[in-house]
Write a protein that holds these residues in place. Structure first.
Motif, short mmCIF file in Angstrom:
data_model
loop_
_atom_site.label_atom_id
_atom_site.label_comp_id
_atom_site.label_asym_id
_atom_site.label_seq_id
_atom_site.Cartn_x
_atom_site.Cartn_y
_atom_site.Cartn_z
N ALA A 1 0.79 -1.23 0.00
CA ALA A 1 0.00 0.00 0.00
C ALA A 1 0.82 1.28 0.00
N VAL A 2 2.13 1.20 0.32
CA VAL A 2 2.91 2.43 0.43
C VAL A 2 4.14 2.36 -0.47
N ASP A 3 4.64 3.53 -0.83
CA ASP A 3 5.76 3.63 -1.76
C ASP A 3 7.11 3.62 -1.07
N ALA A 4 7.13 4.06 0.18
CA ALA A 4 8.40 4.14 0.92
C ALA A 4 8.10 3.99 2.40
N ALA A 5 9.12 3.59 3.15
CA ALA A 5 9.01 3.49 4.60
C ALA A 5 10.35 3.87 5.21
N ILE A 6 10.30 4.45 6.40
CA ILE A 6 11.52 4.83 7.09
C ILE A 6 11.42 4.41 8.56
N ALA A 7 12.56 4.10 9.15
CA ALA A 7 12.68 3.83 10.58
C ALA A 7 13.85 4.67 11.08
N MET A 8 13.55 5.67 11.90
CA MET A 8 14.53 6.67 12.29
C MET A 8 14.91 6.55 13.77
N MET A 9 16.08 6.00 14.03
CA MET A 9 16.63 5.90 15.37
C MET A 9 15.68 5.17 16.32
N VAL A 10 15.05 4.10 15.83
CA VAL A 10 14.05 3.41 16.65
C VAL A 10 14.30 1.91 16.78
N HIS A 11 15.23 1.33 16.02
CA HIS A 11 15.29 -0.13 16.02
C HIS A 11 15.68 -0.70 17.38
N THR A 12 16.40 0.07 18.20
CA THR A 12 16.77 -0.42 19.53
C THR A 12 15.59 -0.37 20.49
N ASP A 13 14.49 0.27 20.10
CA ASP A 13 13.27 0.24 20.91
C ASP A 13 12.41 -0.98 20.60
N MET A 14 12.79 -1.75 19.59
CA MET A 14 11.95 -2.82 19.08
C MET A 14 12.67 -4.15 19.24
N SER A 15 12.31 -4.90 20.27
CA SER A 15 13.03 -6.15 20.56
C SER A 15 12.84 -7.17 19.45
N ALA A 16 11.76 -7.05 18.68
CA ALA A 16 11.50 -7.96 17.56
C ALA A 16 11.62 -7.19 16.24
N TYR A 17 12.76 -6.56 16.04
CA TYR A 17 12.93 -5.72 14.85
C TYR A 17 12.83 -6.54 13.57
N ALA A 18 13.23 -7.79 13.59
CA ALA A 18 13.11 -8.63 12.40
C ALA A 18 11.65 -8.77 11.99
N ALA A 19 10.75 -8.90 12.96
CA ALA A 19 9.32 -8.97 12.65
C ALA A 19 8.81 -7.65 12.09
N VAL A 20 9.32 -6.55 12.62
CA VAL A 20 8.96 -5.24 12.10
C VAL A 20 9.38 -5.10 10.64
N LEU A 21 10.57 -5.56 10.32
CA LEU A 21 11.05 -5.47 8.94
C LEU A 21 10.20 -6.33 8.00
N ARG A 22 9.73 -7.45 8.48
CA ARG A 22 8.83 -8.27 7.65
C ARG A 22 7.53 -7.53 7.38
N GLU A 23 7.03 -6.79 8.36
CA GLU A 23 5.84 -5.98 8.16
C GLU A 23 6.11 -4.84 7.16
N VAL A 24 7.27 -4.23 7.27
CA VAL A 24 7.65 -3.19 6.31
C VAL A 24 7.65 -3.75 4.90
N ALA A 25 8.24 -4.92 4.73
CA ALA A 25 8.28 -5.54 3.40
C ALA A 25 6.88 -5.86 2.90
N ARG A 26 5.99 -6.23 3.80
CA ARG A 26 4.61 -6.56 3.41
C ARG A 26 3.88 -5.35 2.85
N VAL A 27 4.06 -4.18 3.48
CA VAL A 27 3.26 -3.01 3.09
C VAL A 27 3.89 -2.22 1.94
N LEU A 28 5.15 -2.49 1.62
CA LEU A 28 5.80 -1.77 0.52
C LEU A 28 5.39 -2.34 -0.83
N ARG A 29 5.18 -1.45 -1.78
CA ARG A 29 4.92 -1.88 -3.15
C ARG A 29 6.20 -2.41 -3.77
#
Length: 226
Positions: free
Chosen positions: A99-127
């Motif tokens: 649904a989206v053309d771009a995504a950014i994560a700015m100085m937040v990956h250390t707040d996310m203990s499951a960052y690999a799962a977050v990246l999979r979600e990013v890949a899902r929503v990117l065209r």
């Protein structure tokens, strides 16, 4: 992600004290890396963990339409005047597939203990062909194992290879000592991008002679022309 209550408690301090001190003249090259790696565009750019929305102006200046998600209601209270945003867990984005053309994560990956799962979600929503920009604290030179009290002689103690969460910090003026942070060794971080199905294109290190920031641009592969 970091417990939302933790960021709720520091949201006003973050907005009025931490941001002005840490973003003045972009000492770590965070905004510069974002602009260089994201580049001009005209579609929707989703910010993962948008916090107070401080990066929306740079995204908008590049031509993109910024939108954001964050788990902290306190941070979003400051963000709403800067971009369209919603309260959501980055591991379960309220966004349709592709649904989206771009995504950014700015100085937040250390707040996310499951960052690999977050990246999979990013890949899902990117065209297909969509771009992802990660800008985060440098995994090799920042963490509970790193003493940065002298920026010209950073001391790296044992612990880099241990995947851990800690509040240990060389300063009491930052975020780690207040809410803690997760650590990901470099290989784990980069492999998580690859495992999500994104292809890295470019890397940037910034923030001094011993880098404090590692940034990268990756892309969802576009279908091969027939």
């Amino acid at each position: 992600m970091a417990a939302p209550a933790s960021y709720d408690e520091i949201a006003d301090w973050y907005e009025t004290e931490f941001l002005p001190r840490s973003s003045a003249d972009d000492p770590l090259g965070v905004d510069r890396s974002l602009r260089d790696l994201l580049g001009p565009g005209d579609g929707i750019c989703l910010e993962i963990g948008c916090g107070t929305g401080v990066h929306a102006a740079s995204v908008r200046a590049l031509g993109w339409t910024p939108v954001g998600v964050d788990v902290s209601a306190g941070m979003l209270r400051h963000a709403r005047g800067r971009l369209a945003c919603a309260r959501a867990d980055a591991e379960r984005l309220p966004v349709a597939d592709r649904a989206v053309d771009a995504a950014i994560a700015m100085m937040v990956h250390t707040d996310m203990s499951a960052y690999a799962a977050v990246l999979r979600e990013v890949a899902r929503v990117l065209r297909p062909g969509g771009v992802f920009v990660h800008v985060g604290v440098h995994p090799c030179f920042c963490g509970g194992f790193a003493d940065r009290s002298d920026p010209d002689a950073v001391v790296i103690r044992p612990g880099y290879g241990d995947r851990h969460w800690t509040k240990e910090s060389w300063t009491d003026q930052g975020i780690r000592d207040k809410i803690g942070a997760s650590h990901f060794p470099l290989a784990e971080l980069l492999n998580a991008v690859l495992d999500a199905g994104m292809v890295p294109e470019r890397f940037v290190e910034s923030g001094g002679s011993t880098p404090a920031v590692l940034a990268l641009r990756a892309r969802i592969p576009a279908p091969a022309p027939r």
